[in-house]
Design an enzyme around this catalytic site. Structure first.
Site, PDB file in Angstrom:
ATOM      1  N   THR A  45       0.849  -1.188   0.000  1.00  0.00           N
ATOM      2  CA  THR A  45       0.000   0.000   0.000  1.00  0.00           C
ATOM      3  C   THR A  45       0.882   1.234   0.000  1.00  0.00           C
ATOM      4  OG1 THR A  45      -1.784   1.173   1.153  1.00  0.00           O
ATOM      5  CG2 THR A  45      -0.212  -0.005   2.529  1.00  0.00           C
ATOM      6  N   HIS A  96       2.734 -11.503  14.314  1.00  0.00           N
ATOM      7  CA  HIS A  96       3.837 -12.035  15.128  1.00  0.00           C
ATOM      8  C   HIS A  96       3.628 -13.498  15.495  1.00  0.00           C
ATOM      9  CE1 HIS A  96       7.489 -11.730  17.170  1.00  0.00           C
ATOM     10  NE2 HIS A  96       7.191 -10.906  18.177  1.00  0.00           N
TER      11      HIS A  96
END
Length: 409
Positions: free
Chosen positions: A328, A380
Site C-alpha cells: 500500500t 507475530h
C-alpha cells in the site's frame, strides 16, 4: 413468467444492496440485457435477465439489502412494453396505498423526470444525501458524473441548502449544533468490519526502515522515455520496483508469504501481490497475479489497468480475490509515516510513504538524499522479529541497488 434472482456472487459474498434499477415495470428487456446494479462488499455487479420479455414487477427497491438467490424481479416472457398511460394506471393504486399507509411521506419523483446519471454518480449522491436534480452536470448531454456530484458538495453552504434537498442533516439534540448523519456504504461497512477483525484476531506488529531512493530515481529517469516507447505507452513507476523487491524478499523469507488455517501454516509458493488502490469508498486491493513471472512492463500495465477500472467502478470480483501479500502506498497522499493494517488472511503488508529530501550521512559526508520511510506490519504469531527485519532490509538493499533487483527479476 420468469424470475430474476440475485446470482451467486463469490464464495464469501452472500448479499448485496440494490444500487440502481436499470429497467422499470413495463420496460422491454432482451435476454442478456442488464436490468439492475448490485453493490456488494467488494465491487458493483450488474445482473442480467435470462429471458426476453417485459418487466412485470420489481420486488425490491433501491437501497434494499437482498440475499443470493432472492427473487428481485419478474419478467413476463414475450409481450410488448407497456405504454406510458397503462403504466400510470397500474402504478396508481400502489401509489395511493403507499400514501394512505404513510400519510407523512413524500411522493417519489416520476421516473420520467429522473436525472440522467452514471451508476457511480447516483450511488455517491445517495450516500451524500444529494438530490441529483440539484446537481449541474458538465456533460453537454446532461449526464451527471461523479465529478459533478463532488463539485456540488463543495458549493457554499447557503447555496446547497437553497437547492432541493434529500433526507439530510439532522440537528444534534445535545447542543443544538448542526450535524450530518451519512449512512455508511456497504463497502465502507465491510472495510471497517474486516479491519477491526484483523486487529482483534492477529498479533500485529510493525517494523520500520528507510530507503535511499537516489539510485531508483536516477535509473527511472534514464529509462522512462525508452521504456514508455517500447511498451506501448506504459509508464515506468515505482510500484514495479517495489513489487519485484517484495517478491525477492518473500522468496528469501517464505513465512511472510503464508497464512494460518487452524493449527496449520499454509506457505504459498506463488506470488500474487495485492496493490492497494484508492476509490471514493475506500481502498480496494486488486491482485497482480504471478508477479514473479512478470516483467516490469507487465506489472506496471496491470497496476495502471486496475487503477483505471477502479476509477470507472469496473473492478471485478476476480480482480480482488486471493493475494498472498499486499503493498500500500500512502505516499501518494503525502503520508510520511504510518502503520498499515494486514489485509485479510495474509500475514504481512508493506507500507510505502512519500519521498522526502533529507540530510543523511553518506560515508563521512552529509548529503541531501530522497528518502522514503517503509513499514512492514506482520502477524507475530507467524513471523519472528528477526524475519520481519530481515525481510525489510532485503527490500531496502534491492531498491538501493536496482541493478541487483534487475538480476533478481
Amino acid at each position: 413468467m420468469a424470475e430474476i434472482k440475485v446470482p451467486e456472487l463469490a464464495e464469501s459474498i452472500t448479499e448485496g444492496t440494490i444500487a440502481q434499477w436499470l429497467k422499470q415495470p413495463g420496460d422491454r428487456v432482451e435476454k442478456g440485457e442488464y436490468i439492475v446494479e448490485l453493490e456488494t462488499d467488494k465491487v458493483n455487479v450488474e445482473v442480467i435477465s435470462e429471458e426476453a420479455g417485459v418487466i412485470q414487477e420489481l420486488k425490491a427497491e433501491e437501497g434494499d439489502t437482498v440475499q443470493v438467490g432472492q427473487v428481485i424481479a419478474v419478467v413476463s416472457e414475450g409481450g410488448e412494453a407497456s405504454a406510458p398511460a397503462n403504466t400510470e394506471k397500474t402504478e396508481a393504486p400502489k401509489q395511493e396505498e403507499k400514501v394512505a399507509a404513510q400519510p407523512q411521506s413524500t411522493p417519489e419523483t416520476d421516473k420520467k423526470d429522473r436525472p440522467i446519471a452514471s451508476p457511480a454518480a447516483r450511488k455517491l449522491a445517495r450516500e451524500k444525501g444529494i438530490d441529483l436534480s440539484a446537481v449541474s452536470p458538465v456533460d453537454p448531454m446532461g449526464r451527471v458524473r461523479v465529478q459533478d456530484v463532488n463539485a456540488h458538495t463543495t458549493q457554499p453552504k447557503q447555496e446547497v441548502q437553497a437547492s432541493k434537498s434529500a433526507p439530510s442533516a439532522p440537528v444534534s439534540q445535545e447542543d443544538g449544533k448542526p450535524v450530518e448523519i451519512v449512512r455508511m456504504s456497504r463497502r465502507r461497512q465491510t472495510i471497517a468490519k474486516r479491519l477491526l477483525e484483523v486487529k482483534q484476531n492477529t498479533a500485529m506488529l510493525t517494523t520500520f526502515n528507510e530507503i535511499d531512493m537516489t539510485a531508483v530515481m536516477e535509473l527511472r529517469k534514464r529509462k522512462k522515455d525508452k521504456f514508455q516507447e517500447e511498451h506501448d505507452g506504459t509508464r515506468l513507476g515505482f510500484m514495479s520496483f517495489f513489487t519485484k523487491a517484495v517478491v525477492a524478499a518473500l522468496k528469501k523469507y517464505p513465512a511472510v508469504n503464508s497464512e494460518i488455517q487452524g493449527n496449520e501454516l499454509i506457505v504459498k509458493k506463488y506470488y500474487d501481490i495485492g496493490i492497494a488502490v484508492s476509490t471514493d469508498e475506500g481502498l480496494v486491493v486488486p491482485v497482480v497475479r504471478d508477479s514473479d513471472r512478470k516483467n516490469f512492463a507487465e506489472i506496471e500495465a496491470d497496476i495502471a489497468g486496475f487503477a483505471k477500472k477502479a476509477r470507472e467502478n469496473k473492478l471485478s470480483l476476480g480482480d480482488l480475490q486471493g493475494g498472498t501479500f499486499t503493498i500500500t502506498n500512502g505516499g501518494t497522499f503525502g503520508s510520511l509515516f504510518s502503520t498499515p493494517i494486514i489485509n485479510g488472511t495474509q500475514v504481512g503488508i508493506l507500507g510505502m510513504h512519500t519521498i522526502q529530501k533529507r540530510p543523511v550521512a553518506v560515508g563521512d559526508n552529509i548529503e541531501i538524499r530522497p528518502m522514503m520511510y517503509v513499514a512492514l506490519s506482520y502477524d507475530h504469531r507467524v513471523i519472528d522479529g528477526a524475519e520481519a527485519v530481515g525481510f525489510l532490509v532485503t527490500v531496502k538493499k534491492l531498491l538501493e541497488n536496482p541493478e541487483d533487483l534487475l538480476l533478481e527479476a
